[in-house]
Design a protein around this motif. Structure first.
Motif, PDB file in Angstrom:
ATOM      1  N   MET A   1       0.828  -1.135  -0.031  1.00  0.00           N
ATOM      2  CA  MET A   1      -0.029  -0.036  -0.008  1.00  0.00           C
ATOM      3  C   MET A   1       1.025   1.271   0.006  1.00  0.00           C
ATOM      4  O   MET A   1       0.611   2.355  -0.816  1.00  0.00           O
ATOM      5  N   ILE A   2       1.966   1.119   0.560  1.00  0.00           N
ATOM      6  CA  ILE A   2       2.826   2.283   0.746  1.00  0.00           C
ATOM      7  C   ILE A   2       3.592   2.626  -0.458  1.00  0.00           C
ATOM      8  O   ILE A   2       3.611   3.922  -1.125  1.00  0.00           O
ATOM      9  N   ALA A   3       3.764   1.441  -1.336  1.00  0.00           N
ATOM     10  CA  ALA A   3       4.238   1.668  -2.687  1.00  0.00           C
ATOM     11  C   ALA A   3       3.095   2.246  -3.606  1.00  0.00           C
ATOM     12  O   ALA A   3       3.443   3.016  -4.549  1.00  0.00           O
ATOM     13  N   GLN A   4       2.000   1.929  -3.546  1.00  0.00           N
ATOM     14  CA  GLN A   4       0.914   2.601  -4.032  1.00  0.00           C
ATOM     15  C   GLN A   4       0.724   4.118  -4.105  1.00  0.00           C
ATOM     16  O   GLN A   4       0.654   4.979  -4.841  1.00  0.00           O
ATOM     17  N   PHE A   5       0.906   4.334  -2.530  1.00  0.00           N
ATOM     18  CA  PHE A   5       0.826   5.764  -2.123  1.00  0.00           C
ATOM     19  C   PHE A   5       1.929   6.628  -2.925  1.00  0.00           C
ATOM     20  O   PHE A   5       1.757   7.617  -3.315  1.00  0.00           O
ATOM     21  N   GLN A   6       3.412   6.020  -2.832  1.00  0.00           N
ATOM     22  CA  GLN A   6       4.083   6.622  -3.538  1.00  0.00           C
ATOM     23  C   GLN A   6       3.915   6.806  -4.960  1.00  0.00           C
ATOM     24  O   GLN A   6       4.254   7.832  -5.595  1.00  0.00           O
ATOM     25  N   GLN A   7       3.717   5.729  -5.511  1.00  0.00           N
ATOM     26  CA  GLN A   7       3.184   5.867  -7.146  1.00  0.00           C
ATOM     27  C   GLN A   7       2.290   6.902  -7.474  1.00  0.00           C
ATOM     28  O   GLN A   7       2.755   7.603  -8.444  1.00  0.00           O
ATOM     29  N   ASN A   8       1.250   6.902  -6.807  1.00  0.00           N
ATOM     30  CA  ASN A   8       0.085   7.957  -7.057  1.00  0.00           C
ATOM     31  C   ASN A   8       0.602   9.241  -6.594  1.00  0.00           C
ATOM     32  O   ASN A   8      -0.007  10.279  -7.503  1.00  0.00           O
ATOM     33  N   PHE A   9       1.181   9.386  -5.412  1.00  0.00           N
ATOM     34  CA  PHE A   9       1.586  10.890  -5.188  1.00  0.00           C
ATOM     35  C   PHE A   9       2.877  11.207  -5.396  1.00  0.00           C
ATOM     36  O   PHE A   9       3.231  12.434  -5.142  1.00  0.00           O
ATOM     37  N   GLY A  10       3.664  10.492  -5.730  1.00  0.00           N
ATOM     38  CA  GLY A  10       5.167  10.828  -6.069  1.00  0.00           C
ATOM     39  C   GLY A  10       5.682  11.375  -4.867  1.00  0.00           C
ATOM     40  O   GLY A  10       6.705  12.417  -5.127  1.00  0.00           O
ATOM     41  N   ILE A  11       5.597  10.959  -3.632  1.00  0.00           N
ATOM     42  CA  ILE A  11       6.366  11.419  -2.531  1.00  0.00           C
ATOM     43  C   ILE A  11       6.769  10.375  -1.529  1.00  0.00           C
ATOM     44  O   ILE A  11       6.343   9.288  -1.816  1.00  0.00           O
TER      45      ILE A  11
ATOM     46  N   GLY B   1      -6.427  14.980  -5.363  1.00  0.00           N
ATOM     47  CA  GLY B   1      -6.083  15.030  -4.290  1.00  0.00           C
ATOM     48  C   GLY B   1      -4.671  14.543  -3.929  1.00  0.00           C
ATOM     49  O   GLY B   1      -4.491  13.202  -4.285  1.00  0.00           O
ATOM     50  N   SER B   2      -3.698  15.519  -3.889  1.00  0.00           N
ATOM     51  CA  SER B   2      -2.176  14.866  -3.937  1.00  0.00           C
ATOM     52  C   SER B   2      -1.836  14.876  -2.635  1.00  0.00           C
ATOM     53  O   SER B   2      -0.409  15.275  -2.672  1.00  0.00           O
ATOM     54  N   SER B   3      -2.371  14.761  -1.429  1.00  0.00           N
ATOM     55  CA  SER B   3      -1.707  14.623  -0.346  1.00  0.00           C
ATOM     56  C   SER B   3      -2.457  13.290   0.722  1.00  0.00           C
ATOM     57  O   SER B   3      -3.540  13.114   0.332  1.00  0.00           O
ATOM     58  N   TRP B   4      -1.628  12.938   1.610  1.00  0.00           N
ATOM     59  CA  TRP B   4      -2.155  12.056   2.473  1.00  0.00           C
ATOM     60  C   TRP B   4      -3.422  12.679   3.524  1.00  0.00           C
ATOM     61  O   TRP B   4      -4.288  11.881   3.826  1.00  0.00           O
ATOM     62  N   SER B   5      -3.411  14.034   3.618  1.00  0.00           N
ATOM     63  CA  SER B   5      -4.271  14.723   4.118  1.00  0.00           C
ATOM     64  C   SER B   5      -5.612  14.528   3.592  1.00  0.00           C
ATOM     65  O   SER B   5      -6.610  14.465   4.192  1.00  0.00           O
ATOM     66  N   TYR B   6      -5.679  14.324   2.006  1.00  0.00           N
ATOM     67  CA  TYR B   6      -7.094  14.458   1.369  1.00  0.00           C
ATOM     68  C   TYR B   6      -7.397  13.061   1.498  1.00  0.00           C
ATOM     69  O   TYR B   6      -8.679  12.875   1.587  1.00  0.00           O
TER      70      TYR B   6
ATOM     71  N   THR C   1       7.638   6.602   3.261  1.00  0.00           N
ATOM     72  CA  THR C   1       8.007   5.951   3.822  1.00  0.00           C
ATOM     73  C   THR C   1       8.674   6.381   5.409  1.00  0.00           C
ATOM     74  O   THR C   1       9.139   5.867   6.314  1.00  0.00           O
ATOM     75  N   LYS C   2       7.892   7.836   5.483  1.00  0.00           N
ATOM     76  CA  LYS C   2       8.463   8.531   6.806  1.00  0.00           C
ATOM     77  C   LYS C   2       7.562   7.928   7.789  1.00  0.00           C
ATOM     78  O   LYS C   2       6.566   7.250   7.760  1.00  0.00           O
ATOM     79  N   PRO C   3       8.296   7.742   9.081  1.00  0.00           N
ATOM     80  CA  PRO C   3       7.817   7.155  10.209  1.00  0.00           C
ATOM     81  C   PRO C   3       6.437   7.531  10.502  1.00  0.00           C
ATOM     82  O   PRO C   3       5.411   6.742  10.919  1.00  0.00           O
ATOM     83  N   LEU C   4       6.379   8.859  10.558  1.00  0.00           N
ATOM     84  CA  LEU C   4       4.926   9.457  11.017  1.00  0.00           C
ATOM     85  C   LEU C   4       3.842   9.074  10.117  1.00  0.00           C
ATOM     86  O   LEU C   4       2.640   8.715  10.406  1.00  0.00           O
ATOM     87  N   MET C   5       4.217   9.143   8.708  1.00  0.00           N
ATOM     88  CA  MET C   5       3.153   8.690   7.683  1.00  0.00           C
ATOM     89  C   MET C   5       2.811   7.296   7.910  1.00  0.00           C
ATOM     90  O   MET C   5       1.591   6.880   7.871  1.00  0.00           O
ATOM     91  N   GLN C   6       3.705   6.337   8.038  1.00  0.00           N
ATOM     92  CA  GLN C   6       3.422   5.086   8.391  1.00  0.00           C
ATOM     93  C   GLN C   6       2.823   4.737   9.587  1.00  0.00           C
ATOM     94  O   GLN C   6       1.748   3.793   9.715  1.00  0.00           O
ATOM     95  N   GLU C   7       3.122   5.592  10.537  1.00  0.00           N
ATOM     96  CA  GLU C   7       2.217   5.319  11.794  1.00  0.00           C
ATOM     97  C   GLU C   7       0.889   5.902  11.597  1.00  0.00           C
ATOM     98  O   GLU C   7       0.002   5.362  12.098  1.00  0.00           O
ATOM     99  N   ASP C   8       0.647   6.949  11.045  1.00  0.00           N
ATOM    100  CA  ASP C   8      -0.881   7.609  10.907  1.00  0.00           C
ATOM    101  C   ASP C   8      -1.366   6.317   9.926  1.00  0.00           C
ATOM    102  O   ASP C   8      -2.712   6.147  10.056  1.00  0.00           O
TER     103      ASP C   8
END
Length: 137
Positions: free
Chosen positions: A1-11, A55-60, A14-21
């Motif tokens: 899933m993190i790979a899909q997030f990287q692929q779709n949003f290009g950021i 929507g190009s952010s995890w917040s979205y 893998t930051k620890p805070l993002m993974q924890e969220d």
């Protein structure tokens, strides 16, 4: 899933805070009885919706998921049903597909009617006056 997030949003997601969220988001669903694999699919679906709406952010994505959780939607069937109802075009004017047309007032007819009423009143007044004059003579 993190790979899909990287692929779709290009950021770098893998930051620890993002993974924890992301882990807490998965727990929000699994704590309500959703299986882990279904929770992952739900988050992927939220990612798909976010990408479709630019929507190009995890917040979205979190905003989409927060809406689902706030509406007690914990399985894919209910979420998809909610999204379909939400995206359905709304009828603004009840059963009409467009606003009913207003009909204008034909002021010439209103004026003619008013004048005919006035002329009848005038003739009645004249008849009364004539009757009084005839009685006086």
């Amino acid at each position: 899933m993190i790979a899909q997030f990287q692929q779709n949003f290009g950021i770098n997601s893998t930051k620890p805070l993002m993974q924890e969220d992301l882990r807490y988001t998965l727990e929000d669903f699994t704590s309500q009885g959703t299986s882990y694999s279904d929770a992952v699919e739900i988050i992927k679906y939220a990612l798909t919706i976010a990408v479709a709406h630019q929507g190009s952010s995890w917040s979205y994505v979190k905003g989409i998921i927060k809406t689902w959780l706030g509406n007690s939607l914990f399985d894919m069937a209910h979420i998809k049903d909610y999204q379909e109802r939400r995206n359905k075009p709304k009828q603004k004017y009840g059963r009409y597909s467009q606003k009913p047309k207003e009909t204008g007032t034909d002021w010439s007819q209103v004026k003619a009617k008013k004048m005919s009423n006035n002329s009848n009143e005038l003739q009645e007044r004249l008849a009364k006056i004539r009757g009084k004059q005839d009685a006086a003579n």
